[in-house]
Scaffold this active site. Sequence first.
Site, short mmCIF file in Angstrom:
data_model
loop_
_atom_site.label_atom_id
_atom_site.label_comp_id
_atom_site.label_asym_id
_atom_site.label_seq_id
_atom_site.Cartn_x
_atom_site.Cartn_y
_atom_site.Cartn_z
CB ALA A 175 -0.91 0.01 1.23
CB SER A 176 0.57 4.59 -1.47
OG SER A 176 -0.64 5.08 -0.92
CG PHE A 177 4.65 6.40 2.22
CD1 PHE A 177 5.25 5.65 3.21
CD2 PHE A 177 5.38 6.67 1.08
CE1 PHE A 177 6.55 5.20 3.09
CE2 PHE A 177 6.69 6.23 0.94
CZ PHE A 177 7.27 5.48 1.95
CE LYS A 178 -0.64 11.48 -0.40
NZ LYS A 178 -1.19 12.31 -1.49
CG ASP A 179 -3.39 3.20 0.40
OD1 ASP A 179 -2.82 2.65 -0.54
OD2 ASP A 179 -4.28 4.06 0.28
#
Length: 208
Positions: A9-13
Amino acid sequence: MYTHLYLRASFKDQDANRAKVALEQFAVEKQLEVVGIYAENVSGTKLNRPELMRLLNTAAAGEVLLVESVDRLSRLSQGDWEALKATIKTKGLRLVVADLPTSHMLIQDQGITGQIMDVVNGMLIDLMATMARLDQEKRVERIRQGLENKRAAEPDWKPAGKGKNVVKWNAVKALMQKHPTMSADDIATLAKCGVATVYRIKREMSLA
């Protein structure tokens, strides 16, 4: 047959393990034995990801690399994507994408039919990887344009910096003080943060 699950997952997830249950169920249905689960919160635009590299170093020829979708594996530049594909091929791994049915045939040897589907599957994965990269580039461009418009409308405006997680920073500092010889990777694992965060805190402590 053995399979290794890769979850990103990306850092924002919030959670790289979001698809874990679904992939485990997929493995059961396809009679695959899960021997490794590799989850990380990192941008798909980066080739050198710790858990992905660990998977590639651990998995053996003939085993399955299972991902939920192509964009979980790659939002890479064309050059980096080619490098990753070459590594997967050299390792002899079977890349199976849960939401790409043509890739499911790679789980079992299918003779000449399997070879043909391998070519078709490779083309489809390349297409999906390209779409994932273009989607990422469009999002970055939209953000850039938004910032430019904001600055044009308000010349004195500056984006607010991302505030640090005080609890997490304190946990990292406590681990550093209690275990001064512990590696940054181990501290990051215990504190559940990125290695970059550990190095930033180290620099902050050295300047204090």
